[in-house]
Design a protein around this motif. Structure first.
Motif, PDB file in Angstrom:
ATOM      1  N   ARG A 262       0.831  -1.212   0.000  1.00  0.00           N
ATOM      2  CA  ARG A 262       0.000   0.000   0.000  1.00  0.00           C
ATOM      3  C   ARG A 262       0.865   1.263   0.000  1.00  0.00           C
ATOM      4  O   ARG A 262       0.524   2.268  -0.648  1.00  0.00           O
ATOM      5  CB  ARG A 262      -0.931  -0.016   1.214  1.00  0.00           C
ATOM      6  N   ALA A 263       1.978   1.215   0.714  1.00  0.00           N
ATOM      7  CA  ALA A 263       2.879   2.379   0.733  1.00  0.00           C
ATOM      8  C   ALA A 263       3.478   2.623  -0.644  1.00  0.00           C
ATOM      9  O   ALA A 263       3.594   3.779  -1.089  1.00  0.00           O
ATOM     10  CB  ALA A 263       3.987   2.146   1.754  1.00  0.00           C
ATOM     11  N   LEU A 264       3.869   1.566  -1.326  1.00  0.00           N
ATOM     12  CA  LEU A 264       4.474   1.709  -2.646  1.00  0.00           C
ATOM     13  C   LEU A 264       3.454   2.162  -3.687  1.00  0.00           C
ATOM     14  O   LEU A 264       3.787   2.911  -4.621  1.00  0.00           O
ATOM     15  CB  LEU A 264       5.103   0.373  -3.071  1.00  0.00           C
ATOM     16  N   GLU A 265       2.211   1.719  -3.553  1.00  0.00           N
ATOM     17  CA  GLU A 265       1.162   2.123  -4.490  1.00  0.00           C
ATOM     18  C   GLU A 265       0.797   3.598  -4.311  1.00  0.00           C
ATOM     19  O   GLU A 265       0.447   4.301  -5.266  1.00  0.00           O
ATOM     20  CB  GLU A 265      -0.096   1.266  -4.279  1.00  0.00           C
ATOM     21  N   LYS A 266       0.892   4.083  -3.076  1.00  0.00           N
ATOM     22  CA  LYS A 266       0.483   5.450  -2.764  1.00  0.00           C
ATOM     23  C   LYS A 266       1.512   6.489  -3.192  1.00  0.00           C
ATOM     24  O   LYS A 266       1.163   7.624  -3.559  1.00  0.00           O
ATOM     25  CB  LYS A 266       0.236   5.555  -1.251  1.00  0.00           C
ATOM     26  N   HIS A 267       2.809   6.108  -3.189  1.00  0.00           N
ATOM     27  CA  HIS A 267       3.872   7.068  -3.495  1.00  0.00           C
ATOM     28  C   HIS A 267       4.601   6.667  -4.772  1.00  0.00           C
ATOM     29  O   HIS A 267       5.005   5.514  -4.931  1.00  0.00           O
ATOM     30  CB  HIS A 267       4.885   7.143  -2.340  1.00  0.00           C
ATOM     31  N   LYS A 268       4.777   7.623  -5.664  1.00  0.00           N
ATOM     32  CA  LYS A 268       5.518   7.361  -6.907  1.00  0.00           C
ATOM     33  C   LYS A 268       6.972   7.039  -6.596  1.00  0.00           C
ATOM     34  O   LYS A 268       7.575   6.164  -7.194  1.00  0.00           O
ATOM     35  CB  LYS A 268       5.425   8.584  -7.825  1.00  0.00           C
TER      36      LYS A 268
END
Length: 332
Positions: A262-268
């Motif tokens: 979820r962290a990787l999906e939220k931040h480019k």
């Protein structure tokens, strides 16, 4: 067509024979059930008062049934073992003690090996319960209590092979063991202690502390540690989860593979230097180390998770348990 008719005819007779055997043995059990009397009650009371072991004796097919009855007693909290009458004549009488009870099985009541064993049993002053189809037999005369296992007919069409009679003996043995079990107040937990290697035993006895990972095995970070550090530790420890603790080692959150995705999906651009507390799941599900492993399974299933953190009553992290640890014990 003829082959088909022949096959169907054979199947019909085989099934007919099978059903006849069932009918005969069911009839024998019904008759036995109707004959249960005070002698059964006295047998149960005698076994309950036994300070030694229940020693089961029998020859041939009666011996085979006797072994199972002894095993049933032993596994349900009544110390018991099987003594072969022929071996008893050659030294195994030494296995008997003055506090034992003997349960002798012989349908005819005239088994040759018992002719020598029975007087020896009486000389020792042991109480003797017999299961016999002949209540006027030698065995019956030596017995303190006689349980009648007679049947009207055997399922064997020749009337030779013990069939209905052995079934009746087995069921009566089960009835004795279960009646004693109930009078003793024998519980599932008691059963588990006697079967530690079985599935029920493991479910009732195995605790979280027996399976948990602890010490250097644990993946741990502080709330102020970075996402980068958390990813590295998660990769090293291979549990797919990290415990997030405060300065006093109290568990405050967890960081999982799902949280990472979820962290990787939220931040480019992955915020690797941000504090892990910004990406963690707070108020995680926990369990105490003294809980049964079976409780851990239920909690994991209820919340659809595969790992539980283990904390003490003050919330301090003590370990973790993974679903794989429980599966490996075969208690699912």
């Amino acid at each position: 067509m003829l082959l088909s008719l022949s096959y169907n005819y054979e199947v019909y007779w085989m099934l007919k024979t099978a059903k006849e055997v069932f009918d005969i043995e069911i009839e024998a059990l019904k008759n036995l059930r109707n004959r249960i009397d005070e002698n059964f009650n006295q047998s149960v009371k005698t076994i309950l008062g036994c300070k030694g072991k229940v020693v089961v004796c029998g020859m041939g097919k009666s011996g085979n049934i006797g072994r199972k009855i002894a095993a049933t007693f032993a596994s349900t909290g009544t110390p018991a073992f099987f003594l072969h009458p022929a071996e008893a004549l050659h030294g195994d009488m030494g296995m008997l003690s003055s506090n034992d009870i003997v349960l002798a099985i012989s349908y005819s009541g005239e088994t040759d090996e018992f002719d020598v064993v029975l007087p020896a049993i009486k000389r020792m002053g042991l109480q003797l319960i017999s299961m016999t189809g002949n209540t006027r037999s030698t065995l019956a005369k030596y017995s303190d209590i006689v349980l009648d296992i007679s049947v009207k007919r055997e399922a064997c069409p020749l009337g030779l092979a013990p069939t209905a009679s052995t079934t009746a003996t087995l069921v009566l043995g089960d009835a004795l063991a279960i009646a004693v079990l109930k009078e003793k107040g024998f519980t599932k937990k008691d059963f588990a202690f006697l079967h530690p290697g079985g599935t029920l035993g493991k479910r009732m006895l195995l605790r979280v502390v027996d399976l948990m990972h602890k010490g250097d095995e644990l993946p741990i970070v502080r709330e102020s540690d970075t996402l980068r550090k958390a990813i590295i530790i998660m990769s090293q420890k291979r549990f797919g989860i990290i415990a997030v603790v405060d300065k006093k080692q109290r568990l405050v959150a967890v960081f999982t593979n799902g949280d990472l995705m979820r962290a990787l999906e939220k931040h480019k651009v992955p915020p690797l230097e941000d504090a892990i507390k910004n990406f963690s799941t707070y108020n995680p599900k926990t369990i105490e180390k003294d809980a049964l492993a079976n409780e851990a399974i239920k909690k994991m299933e209820d919340f659809k998770i595969t790992v539980l953190m283990i904390t003490d009553k003050q919330g301090k992290l003590e370990g973790l348990i993974h679903m794989h640890d429980i599966l490996s014990q075969g208690i699912m």
